[in-house]
Design a protein around this motif. Structure first.
Motif, mmCIF file in Angstrom:
data_model
loop_
_atom_site.group_PDB
_atom_site.id
_atom_site.type_symbol
_atom_site.label_atom_id
_atom_site.label_comp_id
_atom_site.label_asym_id
_atom_site.label_seq_id
_atom_site.Cartn_x
_atom_site.Cartn_y
_atom_site.Cartn_z
ATOM 1 N N TYR A 1 4.841 0.369 -0.077
ATOM 2 C CA TYR A 1 4.996 -0.269 -1.381
ATOM 3 C C TYR A 1 5.943 -1.462 -1.283
ATOM 4 C CZ TYR A 1 2.509 3.384 -3.916
ATOM 5 O OH TYR A 1 1.534 4.222 -4.381
ATOM 6 N N SER A 2 5.736 -2.405 -2.185
ATOM 7 C CA SER A 2 6.616 -3.564 -2.264
ATOM 8 C C SER A 2 7.966 -3.154 -2.835
ATOM 9 C CB SER A 2 5.976 -4.639 -3.147
ATOM 10 O OG SER A 2 5.792 -4.146 -4.469
ATOM 11 N N PRO B 1 7.403 -1.563 -8.003
ATOM 12 C CA PRO B 1 6.731 -1.509 -6.691
ATOM 13 C C PRO B 1 5.224 -1.399 -6.837
ATOM 14 C CG PRO B 1 8.575 0.023 -6.808
ATOM 15 C CD PRO B 1 8.323 -0.433 -8.197
ATOM 16 N N LYS C 1 0.973 -2.094 -1.057
ATOM 17 C CA LYS C 1 0.773 -3.305 -0.258
ATOM 18 C C LYS C 1 -0.696 -3.429 0.114
ATOM 19 C CE LYS C 1 5.400 -4.058 1.615
ATOM 20 N NZ LYS C 1 6.186 -4.304 2.845
ATOM 21 N N SER D 1 -3.713 -6.452 0.394
ATOM 22 C CA SER D 1 -4.010 -7.889 0.423
ATOM 23 C C SER D 1 -5.516 -8.077 0.310
ATOM 24 C CB SER D 1 -3.494 -8.516 1.722
ATOM 25 O OG SER D 1 -2.091 -8.352 1.841
#
Length: 259
Positions: free
Chosen positions: A39-40, A45, A48, A50
């Motif tokens: 997680y960011s 959060p 992750k 993309s």
């Protein structure tokens, strides 16, 4: 941290799902499958994930790509099966590899599209394709946030062909099939921009909206004019067992190594 790259589809009625709709469905699938996501940081959060060059809403696709980051290692094939079973039919995970190279987005430089034009005579489609290919530039317009934008749709098209009509077309109704390879440029040239170009150079106007499907996307090979698999470099970079180890495993008697 392990990174996994996935290929997925948008088929049937789910071609009309927006990219945001897919994001929500995919994140639910991650939770159902209990994937150990990274997680960011920060107050909110997020997993992750993309996403790379998603197809426009309303178009089908056999070649969408994304990358996820995991806190624990997982087998890509098993992960693909878990996620695929947690997504609705039409959003299908068709491939998964461990990321062993950088720059997936940089390898998505072109797309192969197919457009089915119901109600269009194939001979008229070929005439329009010939006119488009013969033109040095084909200016089209698209509505943007800041007004109407004019750009050249011809330069981005590496290949455009009119194929034989499908065998499953209903009755005697005409139908034309176009196959095109479009480079990913700025501003992006989409299949509907090419249709606008065909209308501009040859007055080709399908009576019903075209059925558009992305068949592939990846690195464009200028010499062959083909679009290569963007996940191939990761497969090629995967470690292989030493020949002696592989031979030992292959010849080991049944039950060898057990307690």
């Amino acid at each position: 941290m392990q990174r996994i790259r996935l290929r997925y589809t948008k088929r049937g009625r789910l071609r009309f799902t927006s990219h945001r709709d897919f994001q929500r469905a995919f994140e639910r699938a991650l939770r159902r499958s209990e994937v150990p996501m990274a997680y960011s940081a920060g107050f909110t959060p997020h997993p992750k994930v993309s996403y790379a060059n998603a197809a426009p809403t309303g178009t089908g696709s056999e070649a969408e790509f994304l990358e996820i980051a995991l806190t624990e290692a997982r087998d890509p094939d098993l992960l693909r099966e878990l996620l695929d079973s947690s997504l609705p039919d039409g959003l299908d995970i068709t491939d998964a590899v461990e990321a062993r190279t950088s720059g997936l987005a940089e390898r998505l430089t072109a797309s192969v599209w197919e457009m089915r034009l119901d109600g269009v005579d194939p001979h008229e489609a070929r005439r329009a394709v010939d006119a488009f290919n013969a033109a040095e530039a084909v200016e089209v317009q698209r509505k943007a946030k800041n007004g109407i934008r004019t750009f050249d749709a011809r330069a981005a098209v590496a290949d455009l062909q009119a194929l034989d009509p499908p065998a499953d077309r209903p009755g005697d109704k005409p139908c034309a099939i176009l196959r095109l390879v479009v480079r990913h440029v700025t501003p992006a040239v989409r299949p509907d921009d090419v249709l606008s170009g065909l209308r501009a150079v040859a007055d080709l106007a399908p009576p019903v909206p075209a059925a558009v499907t992305r068949l592939a996307q990846g690195l464009f090979d200028e010499e062959s004019g083909t679009v290569t698999d963007p996940l191939a470099p990761d497969r090629e970079a995967a470690p292989t067992a030493h020949p002696a180890v592989a031979a030992a495993v292959a010849t080991a008697p049944e039950g060898a190594g057990s307690a």
